[in-house]
Scaffold this motif. Structure first.
Motif, PDB file in Angstrom:
ATOM      1  N   GLN A 144       1.704   4.892   0.855  1.00  0.00           N
ATOM      2  CA  GLN A 144       1.305   5.814   1.917  1.00  0.00           C
ATOM      3  C   GLN A 144       1.010   7.192   1.326  1.00  0.00           C
ATOM      4  O   GLN A 144       1.749   7.698   0.465  1.00  0.00           O
ATOM      5  CB  GLN A 144       2.414   5.920   2.967  1.00  0.00           C
ATOM      6  CG  GLN A 144       2.807   4.590   3.578  1.00  0.00           C
ATOM      7  CD  GLN A 144       1.651   3.900   4.260  1.00  0.00           C
ATOM      8  OE1 GLN A 144       1.010   4.466   5.151  1.00  0.00           O
ATOM      9  NE2 GLN A 144       1.361   2.670   3.845  1.00  0.00           N
ATOM     10  N   GLU A 199       0.836  -1.192   0.000  1.00  0.00           N
ATOM     11  CA  GLU A 199       0.000   0.000   0.000  1.00  0.00           C
ATOM     12  C   GLU A 199       0.878   1.251   0.000  1.00  0.00           C
ATOM     13  O   GLU A 199       1.794   1.379   0.809  1.00  0.00           O
ATOM     14  CB  GLU A 199      -0.922   0.023   1.224  1.00  0.00           C
ATOM     15  CG  GLU A 199      -1.943  -1.102   1.255  1.00  0.00           C
ATOM     16  CD  GLU A 199      -2.979  -0.973   0.151  1.00  0.00           C
ATOM     17  OE1 GLU A 199      -3.233   0.175  -0.290  1.00  0.00           O
ATOM     18  OE2 GLU A 199      -3.523  -2.017  -0.284  1.00  0.00           O
ATOM     19  N   ASP A 240      -5.283   8.895  -5.628  1.00  0.00           N
ATOM     20  CA  ASP A 240      -5.745   7.509  -5.503  1.00  0.00           C
ATOM     21  C   ASP A 240      -6.338   7.045  -6.830  1.00  0.00           C
ATOM     22  O   ASP A 240      -7.104   7.765  -7.484  1.00  0.00           O
ATOM     23  CB  ASP A 240      -6.795   7.400  -4.396  1.00  0.00           C
ATOM     24  CG  ASP A 240      -6.208   7.728  -3.023  1.00  0.00           C
ATOM     25  OD1 ASP A 240      -4.994   7.510  -2.854  1.00  0.00           O
ATOM     26  OD2 ASP A 240      -6.955   8.221  -2.155  1.00  0.00           O
TER      27      ASP A 240
END
Length: 465
Positions: A234, A232, A249
């Motif tokens: 950050q 993932e 995103d």
């Protein structure tokens, strides 16, 4: 910098406009005068034929006007009518002059019908000789003139070509000067700066240093470095440079870079995805074991910087920095198989071999084999003191001899040959002999296709053999 004036001058040179460094020859100043028109031979065949026909007729008509009893000036003190053939011979050569003389002959025949027995032989013989001599002189100088014009055209073309090359060279020089100002260090200095940063993978200092080097070498204007934890990315950046925006995103370029585990740039994504991404370059930080430590996102850089060399440099610096995060893990496998190999040497070999696989930039190892007489003279230690800042040494002792392996990052065979040439000069200065006479025999081992373990085993075999 002088880019503005140079660019303007360069455009003038390309368009053919007047330029102080490239004077343009104005032929109109010569051919526009009456004398220039008289001496110019660039006329059509019809115009030349008209001159051959009408100049002798004009001479004959003027003779009938000013001297009706002798229109060809045969009995006069000077044969004025022969000016017409002489002028034709001077302009077009002997054939044109003979044509004009033939018209004078026809004029005499028409004017003396029934009196051909009084034909002036010496008059026409002297005129023909004069016309032939003048025509031969004209042919010679016309050939020389054409040859000189051909040479002048060639020189003008060469001057124009050299002028354009000169302006291109000046533009290239200015571009290189700008690059040197923005990148004052060599690539070896950059790698030396990155060495040791991997010991603190969670700190922001290493990320700031990495981005600063990328900005200097790749001219990044706006970029962010994000950590990747358990796959993932950050949101909070580890380090930034320039004016950046929060992480996007679902950005298609980020998804493509993480899926392919390779650097992606704007030209690689599809046309519809280019409108959805805000990044120009996205590169994951992956070490030799395939672990992803972070993600570099570049939002802005100069147009001319988006090229293969820039992408290769980004891969090189990111790979070198990321491999440093796993220094002990990378060296463990080599040290387990070759206990005598120093961990630092083993790690650098692994890291540089990984850079060769990802960026295509190779490195090389120069192994110096020392015979007992060289060992007794303490030559291995003397050569170790000649180490460069980024090189790594491994002094491997065997049965009766030693091998000093020098790892040269970002080097090739030419680098190794230059290093050996310096050693030969050192040997000549030290003992007025060669390396072989001192008992030193070099071996060049490139880090190309073979795994690092295989190359390092060859170094140990040289010491044991």
């Amino acid at each position: 910098m002088t880019n503005g004036p140079i660019s303007g001058s360069f455009q003038q040179g390309l368009t053919g406009s007047p330029n102080p460094a490239h004077p343009v020859r104005d032929d109109s100043t010569i051919t526009g005068t009456a004398l220039g028109k008289l001496t110019s031979t660039s006329v059509s065949p019809l115009a030349a034929a008209a001159e051959i026909l009408f100049l002798p007729l004009i001479a004959v008509i003027l003779g009938f006007i000013f001297n009706p009893g002798d229109p060809l000036w045969i009995q006069a003190s000077f044969p004025w009518s022969w000016f017409a053939p002489v002028i034709l011979a001077l302009r077009y050569g002997p054939l044109a002059g003979l044509g004009g003389a033939g018209l004078l002959l026809v004029a005499w025949l028409l004017a003396n019908i029934g009196h051909y027995d009084t034909f002036p032989k010496l008059y026409f013989l002297g005129g023909l000789i004069l016309v032939m001599l003048v025509g031969e002189f004209s042919s010679l100088w016309l050939a020389r003139t054409r040859r000189a014009e051909t040479v002048q055209i060639y020189l003008d073309q060469r001057l124009e070509h050299l002028t354009r090359q000169y302006y291109l060279l000046r533009l290239s020089h200015d571009r290189l000067e700008q690059d040197l100002i923005s990148r004052p260090m060599s690539m070896r200095d950059a790698l030396l700066t990155l060495r040791g940063l991997g010991e603190n993978p969670d700190g922001a200092h290493g990320g700031d240093t990495l981005l600063r080097l990328l900005a200097q070498y790749c001219q990044l204007e706006s970029a962010s470095l994000h950590q990747v934890i358990d796959g993932e990315v950050q949101d909070r950046p580890l380090a930034t440079i320039g004016t950046t925006t929060p992480l996007a995103d679902g950005d298609p370029m980020i998804a493509q870079a993480l899926a392919s585990l390779a650097l992606c740039h704007i030209s690689q994504v599809q046309a519809e995805q280019q409108e959805r991404t805000r990044y120009l370059i996205v590169a994951p930080l992956i070490n030799l074991n395939g672990d992803v430590y972070g993600l570099l996102t570049v939002e802005d850089l100069p147009f001319f910087s988006l090229q293969d060399e820039t992408l290769q440099t980004i891969n090189l610096l990111l790979g070198y920095y990321t491999d440093g995060l796993a220094v002990h893990a990378l060296a463990a496998s080599v040290c387990e198989k070759i206990p005598l190999c120093p961990p630092e040497f083993a790690f650098e070999t692994q890291r540089l071999w990984h850079l060769r696989q990802t960026t295509g930039i190779g490195s090389i190892i120069v192994a110096l084999e020392f015979l007992p007489r060289a060992i007794d003279a303490d030559l291995p230690m003397q050569l170790m003191r000649m180490k460069r800042s980024l090189d790594e040494h491994w002094l491997c002792a065997g049965a009766g001899k030693m091998v000093l392996a020098t790892l040269m990052p970002l080097g090739d065979v030419a680098t190794a040959e230059g290093f050996l040439a310096r050693l030969e000069a050192w040997a000549q200065q030290k003992s007025e002999g060669t390396l072989a006479q001192l008992g030193i025999f070099p071996h060049i081992l490139p880090l190309h296709g073979e795994p690092p373990l295989t190359v390092l085993k060859r170094v140990q075999e040289l010491a044991d053999g």
